[in-house]
Structure formats: C-alpha cells, structure tokens
Scaffold this active site. Structure first.
Site, PDB file in Angstrom:
ATOM      1  N   GLU A  79      24.009 -32.664  16.692  1.00 15.19           N
ATOM      2  CA  GLU A  79      23.719 -33.477  15.700  1.00 15.19           C
ATOM      3  C   GLU A  79      22.454 -34.188  15.436  1.00 15.19           C
ATOM      4  O   GLU A  79      21.638 -34.088  14.475  1.00 15.19           O
ATOM      5  CB  GLU A  79      24.676 -34.879  15.728  1.00 15.19           C
ATOM      6  CG  GLU A  79      26.070 -34.187  15.678  1.00 15.19           C
ATOM      7  CD  GLU A  79      26.685 -33.805  14.408  1.00 15.19           C
ATOM      8  OE1 GLU A  79      25.805 -34.026  13.214  1.00 15.19           O
ATOM      9  OE2 GLU A  79      27.781 -33.169  14.031  1.00 15.19           O
ATOM     10  N   ASP A 226      30.985 -22.255  12.723  1.00 17.82           N
ATOM     11  CA  ASP A 226      30.276 -22.089  11.187  1.00 17.82           C
ATOM     12  C   ASP A 226      29.029 -21.824  11.068  1.00 17.82           C
ATOM     13  O   ASP A 226      28.366 -20.645  10.698  1.00 17.82           O
ATOM     14  CB  ASP A 226      30.677 -23.158  10.611  1.00 17.82           C
ATOM     15  CG  ASP A 226      30.485 -24.801  10.941  1.00 17.82           C
ATOM     16  OD1 ASP A 226      29.918 -24.572  12.113  1.00 17.82           O
ATOM     17  OD2 ASP A 226      30.562 -25.711  10.426  1.00 17.82           O
ATOM     18  N   GLU A 320      40.242 -32.362   4.971  1.00 21.07           N
ATOM     19  CA  GLU A 320      39.725 -31.905   6.202  1.00 21.07           C
ATOM     20  C   GLU A 320      40.131 -30.560   6.676  1.00 21.07           C
ATOM     21  O   GLU A 320      39.566 -29.709   7.187  1.00 21.07           O
ATOM     22  CB  GLU A 320      39.745 -32.983   7.350  1.00 21.07           C
ATOM     23  CG  GLU A 320      38.532 -34.067   7.182  1.00 21.07           C
ATOM     24  CD  GLU A 320      37.020 -33.467   7.771  1.00 21.07           C
ATOM     25  OE1 GLU A 320      36.644 -33.582   8.842  1.00 21.07           O
ATOM     26  OE2 GLU A 320      36.548 -32.707   6.964  1.00 21.07           O
ATOM     27  N   GLU A 338      29.813 -29.146   1.905  1.00 23.79           N
ATOM     28  CA  GLU A 338      29.725 -27.767   1.971  1.00 23.79           C
ATOM     29  C   GLU A 338      30.261 -27.281   0.679  1.00 23.79           C
ATOM     30  O   GLU A 338      29.640 -26.179   0.388  1.00 23.79           O
ATOM     31  CB  GLU A 338      30.620 -27.242   3.204  1.00 23.79           C
ATOM     32  CG  GLU A 338      29.876 -27.335   4.516  1.00 23.79           C
ATOM     33  CD  GLU A 338      30.206 -29.010   4.943  1.00 23.79           C
ATOM     34  OE1 GLU A 338      29.350 -29.201   6.077  1.00 23.79           O
ATOM     35  OE2 GLU A 338      30.936 -29.528   4.574  1.00 23.79           O
ATOM     36  N   THR A 424      21.031 -26.000   8.162  1.00 20.27           N
ATOM     37  CA  THR A 424      22.531 -26.265   7.674  1.00 20.27           C
ATOM     38  C   THR A 424      22.756 -27.953   7.376  1.00 20.27           C
ATOM     39  O   THR A 424      23.611 -28.146   6.980  1.00 20.27           O
ATOM     40  CB  THR A 424      23.269 -26.102   9.071  1.00 20.27           C
ATOM     41  OG1 THR A 424      24.689 -26.283   8.760  1.00 20.27           O
ATOM     42  CG2 THR A 424      22.921 -27.352  10.263  1.00 20.27           C
TER      43      THR A 424
END
Length: 881
Positions: A79, A226, A320, A338, A424
């Site tokens: 993160e 991902d 989710e 996304e 991302t």
C-alpha cells in the site's frame, strides 16, 4: 483539507480525520495509514488532471512542509508503494511538466522526488529475504526485525503484494539514477515467475517469502493476484523489456484457458486448473477488462464489463464479492474504482457512447447513495444502502480521475494524457522513462520456459481501427446477449430442440431426470462438456466447457441442460423456502436451555403444523451415513436417529430410519467446522420423487451444532431432545413431567425480577415475591446479556415475541438446495456461491452432577447444584455453543 488534514484519511460521517491509533483498529486495512497525510499525497496528480493547478501547487507545498516519513509506525509495503511512493512520483511527474510549460511550479526543484527517494530507502529493508520477496510490512523508522520494529516475523505475502513494485521502483531508479530500487523489484518478479506452476502457468494467491512455497494455491485475477498481471504488461510498456511481455502473454494464455468462463472469471486450483476453487467473484477483478483493452483482447473485455455493469444496475454498486448467479456474497463496497477504470479504457478503445452512459450511471449512484455532507461514504451493505465512516484515499486518487477522463475532451486537458502510463493507483508516470538511466541490462530469461503458439501475442497495444474498422456496432453486438444475464442468472441460447421447432431429436438428458449416482447420466454429461465437481461442503457443482463437448450439438445440449438445472434449482428455492427449526436439548443438565438452529426438510412431518413437536432420546445409527438398511434397529426404535450427511440422498436416509422404527431424524453435516454462525440456512431437498411415504420429522444440523449433541451423548449417555418449529419455554417442555420444584420457582422468580429491573433498575427483592431460598437462587442466576447472539439461547430470557423475532431474523438468510449427493437438483456453475465456513472448535463442558430424586433436598445442596448448572451454562456461552 477542511475536515481531515493532516490525517491520513477523511471520516465522512463524523467529519474528522482518521489518525492511526486514535480510532479503533480495523486490522490490515489500517496498514495503509502511516501518519503521512496519505490522501493528500495520493491525490496530487488528480488535481492536475482536473485542471486544478493552483490547488496542486498549494498541496505540493503542504506535503513538502508538513509530511514526515520517519514515523515509528508499521505499514504495508504494498500500500505504501502504490499510494505514497506512487503519489510522490506522480506528483513529481506532473510538477516538472508544469514547470516546463513555464506558468506554474517555477519554484519546484525536485522536492517530491527527494521525498520519494527517502521513502524508497525506508522500504528496502523489507527485501532482506533469501528469496528477494519483500516482507509484507515494514516499520518506517526501524525497518524489519529490529527490536523496536514490531514486524519481520511474517512468513507469507500475497502475489500482488510482491509483484506490484516494478513501475514505482523502476521509475524511482530512472528518475534518480539509483539502480538499486529497480533491481530489487525485478528480483521479486523473477522469483514469482520461477515459482509459477509450470503445467498450468498460473500463480497462487499467497506465497512463503522464505521458501517460495505456495500457501494458497487458488488462482484468479482478483484480490491477491490482480496487479501482478497488470504490472507485467505495464512494465513492458514503460520499460520496453520484452521479457515482461512474454511473461504476461504466458500468464494471459493460462487465464483465458482456465479462469475465463465468459462472462465470468472464476478462481481455479493451480495444480488442477480445470477445477474451480470457488463459486464467487470479488470486485477487484473489475480492473481486468481494462487490462484486456491494453492487451488488445476486446471481445472478452466487453463481455465481462457488461456482466459487471448488470450487477451494478441491480445493486447500485459492485458488492465486494458476488456469486456466479449474481447474489451478494460480501455486501460491502468501499467505493472501489476498478470498474470506472475499465469503463474509461473501453470507451477509449471503442468510442462507443454506451460507456458514457455507464459512467453517468456511476456518477448518479455516487451522488445519490454515497454522498454525505463531508464527502463520500463507503457502503456498508449495498442491499440496505447503509454507510461506513470511511473514504479511502484511492477514491480521490482513482475514481475522480477516471470519471473525469471518461468525459473530458482533449481541449479540457492541459497536457496529453497519452504521454503517461497509469500505475495500479492511477498515478502518472511518463513514458520517456523507458529511455532514461537504463542501468539494468535486459535479459530475456523467459523463452526457455515458454513455447506457446498464441496468435494473441500479436494483439498488444493495437490501433482500434485495426480491430473493427467502420463497425460502430461491434461492441453492442457483443453486449446484447448479456443484457439480462443478472436477471436470468445465465444467458439463454437457442436449444437444438427450439431450432427444429420440436421436430428434431429429443435432448439426451433433462435436468429434472438427472441422478448423480447414474453412470449413464454422468457419461452423457461428459459428452455434453459438463463436469461434475464435488465441493468441500458436500455439495456438487456442475460446470460446462463447450470446447470439451463431443460436438457443437452436444455443446448446445449441455448449455440447455445447465439452463434447465439453474431454473429447476431456482424454482425449488422459490417454492419451498422454509423457516429454520429448533433442536432443544431437554434432558439433564440442560433442561431446555440449549437450543440449536436446525435446517428444515422439504419432506416428512411439517413441524410448524405440530406445535408440540417430536420429543425423544437420541441414538446413533449404524451405518452412520444411513444410506442402507439400519443394522441396529433395536437401538433406534422409538428414538430420534442421528446420522451423518453424505453418500446418498436425504430422503433415502429418512426412509431407512423410519423403517427401523425411529420417530425422527437429525442429519449432521460432515463438513468439519461448519456452523450456522457462518453458513446460510440449509434445507434438505427431496429426491425428485414422491416423498409422501416419509412421515417422521427430519432436521439438519451443521457440524458445530451437531457436535454439541454428540459431546452430550459421550458425557451423559441418555440425551433427550425436542424437535420443533421454534424453542419452547421450560414450563411447556416439562408440562406433566417430574421436575424439581425449585427450577420452576426460579423461572417464575426470574420473570418477576426481570419485570422489576425494567421498572426501577433495582437489585432489591420484594418480601412478597417468593421464599427467601428462591430469592437467593434468583440473585445467583445470570442471563445472557441483551443483544448477544448465539446458537445457544436460554428460552427463559425470551418472550414469545422475542422468539418469533429471532426465528424471523434467521429465516431471512439465503437458503439453498443442496447438491446431488443428497438432492434432486445439483448446483450448476451459475448458482448461489458457497459461504466458506470458518473452522471452530466446539467443546461442551459441564460440571453439573445434580441428583434428580423426588426426595426433598437441603437448601444448601439445592443452591450448590443450581450454581453448578449456572457455571455450566456460562461455560457453554463462552464456548459459543
């Protein structure tokens, strides 16, 4: 700025900043917070995209002046890299662009880049492993494995956590000339590539950072993996290294071969890629259509995106997680970007105004359902519209950026967005970095492992005119069959029988006739390309791969069979939604205090019409699965039979125990650790035949609840239970039965005390209420706290209204018809997902040794015995029985 600065995040419901350590811990979610004004840094380049250049300049000054990166706080390497390091690099990229234009940022001298370099060095200690994979967390001040670091003992990390570093670390090396960052990120990527499963070319979700062993061996394109795939392709675009493209193409071939089941993307096992690992999808996979656009594979991108959009139209937001028949699996929605990202890329690729309408829907839903006075609040439950006091930094960093770019014309932008690649986290890195400070020698180490004949390899970064010249209806023609995919569970094709208007050959097998135990039926399924998968919870899943069918006609039959099975399963659920039942242990030392939530049966005695229920002692049958003639009928006669789930249908078990003389039956789940706490209500289906011959009541207990009865048998031998539609109070249970008077007295006393407490919150006893001995008993007794939820309830603490309310709350859970091992209709691929239960140990402890004679006992003995009962009940509450 107004409500939260300098905190890391805004809490939009309470209009204040979220500071780590000052708010209740949210677990791993808080690892993104490092007391470094996270949201401000994450949003820097968004301000420039939105043409807020003055605000950007002020924000950069605040970051340089106020942000401290040397905090004694443990943060997520992943993160911190994508949000903070990426935010600083994105801010630096647009700052030097503005400076070159000559109007803004003329004072800027690379301060953000220096902060990025400082942060990069603070992350490097995490890479001190033999594999080169980083630890998942690092202390910004003390690093890893330092006595004061409070981290460095972890052994596992997710694939995305270790594989989503190359863009930021390589950009940092290219900007600064310090090659160490790119070297470390490449080493981590190289290790993951080496550890891929060679036969399937897939990677797992979690890997051991020391040994390289896969810890979680399921593979998909959602959470945990991902952005690893995303960074392989984007590293090729940014750095120009062919090896990254070859690796991506190798993985992409495996994804499309095993994971992609258009329009679905389902996780599989890396060692057995034809076997689905779960029957639900998480929302993070919504990025994948956008990546497919960059790859150039437009058709499946349109299909998956359209499926996701249909889910959004049903729930307003993307849950989710959702099942293969598009039911909510996890109801939260933290305003993830996304789907907006993929919408933007599809619009750029196709120019189809349909995607502008999709973007409009997203904006309207955000303003209608998520906007609150101090910002935008995450959805706690998309079904109810409830909010969570949370607004993650990625909402401003990504969602605002992609939605603005979706609608922006070229003249609305002060720079050319095509000169940058998105990380991302949607941070902007300039493409000219590919020719700057190339300190890493390019080694193509991929081809020795990969020999693929994949025509898709030629379709990377294509011009859209090559894909579908002069055909504006291309995207619409792909979307059209998916318009009703959510409402109808699966797209319905035209069957062979329909094509021939009924005059052609009859379908080889109808869903209503299918029996999983019939070898001929299994052979027909195989011919139609339908696979039978046994899930861990005992259900059976059907999955069709048309390419595995013997012919195109067989593939059509397989599709029709799957559609029939879905409709049959749905019809059974709608027709026979039954409320939960109760199994109440009424023998010593429980005396009705233990009530277990039980699943009903769609056959046998209807307990809702027999208010008295069925009462009897329990007995374990032989064989335990109850699938053949009972060999111990003398033990089972006039008793309630206990048996294990599996190996035959529920109705067959019921017929066998009824023949042996049982007055009822309890089926105990064979899935270790399953519990009504974590799984939806289970109801037992018939076998597709007439079940009127079954007259005894049958109930289903999950493994955890079933073990309570089994433990009681081991402890007390003779265990008596009551099967009923809902829990009974003890006065009803023991009506006409011999029971010590002081238990009934204490019940009355408890009711009186509850009433008095509600009136004046007093603990004093009225001299007129009951004899002093009973008063003492009432003072010793402890009832469960109001609001506590458990499978074990004390009927005395519930009024009849309470009991009804409790029953209603349970019955609202989604119930499902089980698979073919015990039901007429197995679960197809497009059906409700399984809720994976958490394993829990269940122990029943009771020290009660009460002598239930009819003799009058001394008061001291009565109090001692009752105290033991209370202690046993408290222990059972503690064990969450």
């Amino acid at each position: 700025q107004e409500h939260a600065y300098p905190a890391d995040e805004l809490m939009p419901l309470t209009c204040r900043g979220r500071v780590r350590g000052q708010e209740p811990s949210r677990g791993d979610v808080d690892d993104a917070l490092g007391k470094f004004s996270l949201t401000l840094i994450d949003t820097l380049d968004t301000l420039v995209v939105l043409n807020k250049t003055k605000e950007f300049e002020e924000a950069v000054k605040k970051v340089i002046k106020d942000v401290n990166l040397d905090n004694d706080v443990v943060v997520s390497v992943f993160e911190t890299n994508i949000r903070v390091l990426g935010g600083l690099l994105g801010g630096h990229s647009v700052a030097i662009m503005l400076k070159e234009k000559g109007e803004y940022m003329q004072w800027y001298n690379g301060e953000l880049l220096q902060m990025a370099k400082e942060l990069g060095y603070k992350l490097l200690p995490a890479f001190n492993t033999t594999s080169g994979l980083p630890y998942p967390r690092v202390n910004l001040k003390f690093g890893v494995r330092h006595p004061e670091a409070r981290t460095g003992t972890e052994t596992d990390t997710c694939t995305a956590c270790a594989g989503t570093l190359i863009l930021e670390f390589a950009a940092l090396s290219r900007f600064t000339g310090a090659s160490i960052f790119e070297e470390y990120a490449r080493k981590a990527l190289d290790f993951i590539w080496e550890k891929r499963q060679r036969s399937s070319n897939l990677v797992g979700v979690t890997i051991n950072i020391h040994t390289g062993d896969w810890v979680r061996k399921d593979s998909g394109v959602g959470a945990g993996i991902d952005s690893y795939y995303e960074y392989l392709l984007k590293a090729y675009v940014l750095l120009g290294d062919d090896s990254f493209l070859e690796r991506f193409n190798t993985h992409y071939d495996a994804i499309m071969r095993y994971i992609s089941q258009p329009p679905l993307l389902l996780d599989v096992h890396i060692h057995k890629p034809m076997l689905n690992a779960r029957t639900w999808m998480d929302s993070l996979l919504a990025f994948f259509p956008g990546l497919q656009v960059l790859k150039g594979d437009i058709r499946p991108a349109i299909e998956t995106h359209e499926m996701l959009y249909q889910v959004i139209k049903k729930h307003n937001f993307l849950p989710e997680a959702f099942t293969t028949d598009f039911r909510v699996h996890w109801a939260q929605h933290p305003l993830r970007p996304e789907f907006a990202e993929s919408t933007y890329f599809l619009y750029k690729a196709t120019g189809d105004p349909y995607y502008l309408e999709v973007g409009k829907t997203l904006i309207e839903n955000l303003n209608k359902y998520a906007r609150v006075p101090c910002g935008f609040a995450a959805m706690k439950d998309v079904r109810t519209g409830s909010h969570e006091d949370r607004m993650d930094s990625f909402f401003l960093a990504e969602m605002f950026k992609y939605l603005y770019l979706l609608f922006a014309d070229k003249e609305d932008m002060i720079f050319d967005i095509e000169d940058y690649i998105f990380t991302t986290e949607a941070h902007l890195l300039p493409l000219w970095l590919s020719t700057t400070n190339q300190t890493i020698s390019k080694k193509n180490t991929t081809t020795e492992y990969t020999e693929l004949d994949d025509s898709n390899f030629d379709w990377t970064c294509p011009n859209t005119q090559i894909l579908f010249p002069n055909d504006p209806m291309f995207a619409q023609s792909i979307r059209e069959p998916l318009k009703n995919v959510v409402d109808k569970s699966c797209p319905r094709g035209i069957s062979r029988a329909e094509e021939s208007l009924g005059s052609g050959p009859k379908p080889p097998l109808r869903a209503r006739d299918f029996m999983a135990s019939n070898p001929e039926h299994l052979e027909i399924l195989k011919k139609m390309g339908v696979s039978l998968i046994h899930l861990k919870d005992g259900r059976v899943q059907l999955v069709q791969h048309a390419v595995q069918a013997a012919s195109s006609l067989d593939a059509e039959d397989g599709l029709r069979f799957m559609q029939e099975m879905i409709e049959l399963s749905s019809q059974q659920q709608k027709e026979q939604q039954l409320p939960p039942r109760a199994v109440q242990i009424v023998s010593h030392p429980f005396f009705g205090r233990v009530v277990l939530t039980a699943g009903p049966a769609q056959f046998g005695m209807d307990l809702s019409k027999h208010k008295a229920g069925t009462r009897g002692f329990v007995a374990t049958i032989k064989p335990y699965n109850g699938c053949s003639e009972i060999t111990n009928p003398e033990v089972v006669k006039e008793k309630i039979a206990l048996m294990q789930r599996g190996q035959c249908m529920f109705a067959e078990k019921a017929r066998n125990i009824q023949k042996a003389g049982a007055i009822g039956g309890i089926v105990i789940d064979d899935n270790e650790g399953s519990s009504s706490d974590t799984a939806p209500l289970f109801q037992m289906a018939g076998d597709g035949k007439n079940t009127d011959d079954i007259t005894i009541p049958m109930l289903f207990l999950f493994n955890k609840e079933g073990n309570i009865i089994l433990d009681a048998i081991r402890e007390y031998e003779a265990v008596e239970v009551l099967l009923s539609d809902k829990a009974k109070d003890r006065a009803t249970i023991f009506k006409g039965k011999m029971i010590p008077n002081y238990i009934i007295d204490s019940n009355l006393e408890m009711e009186n005390m509850d009433q008095k407490l509600s009136e004046n919150d007093s603990q004093k006893q009225n001299s007129e209420e009951a004899p002093s001995a009973s008063q003492d008993v009432g003072e010793v007794s402890e009832e469960p706290e109001e609001g506590e939820s458990s499978d074990v309830t004390d009927p005395d603490s519930l009024s009849p209204a309470d009991a009804d309310s409790d029953s209603d709350s349970i019955s609202n859970q989604d119930s499902y018809v089980p698979g073919t091992d015990e039901a007429g209709a197995p679960e197809p691929a497009c059906t409700q997902g399984d809720h994976q239960p958490q394993e829990q140990k269940t122990e029943t402890e009771s020290n009660s040794k009460v002598n239930w004679d009819n003799k009058v006992q001394p008061m001291e003995s009565i109090l001692a015995d009752w105290n033991e009962d209370i202690e046993a009940f408290e222990m059972m509450e503690k064990d969450e029985l």
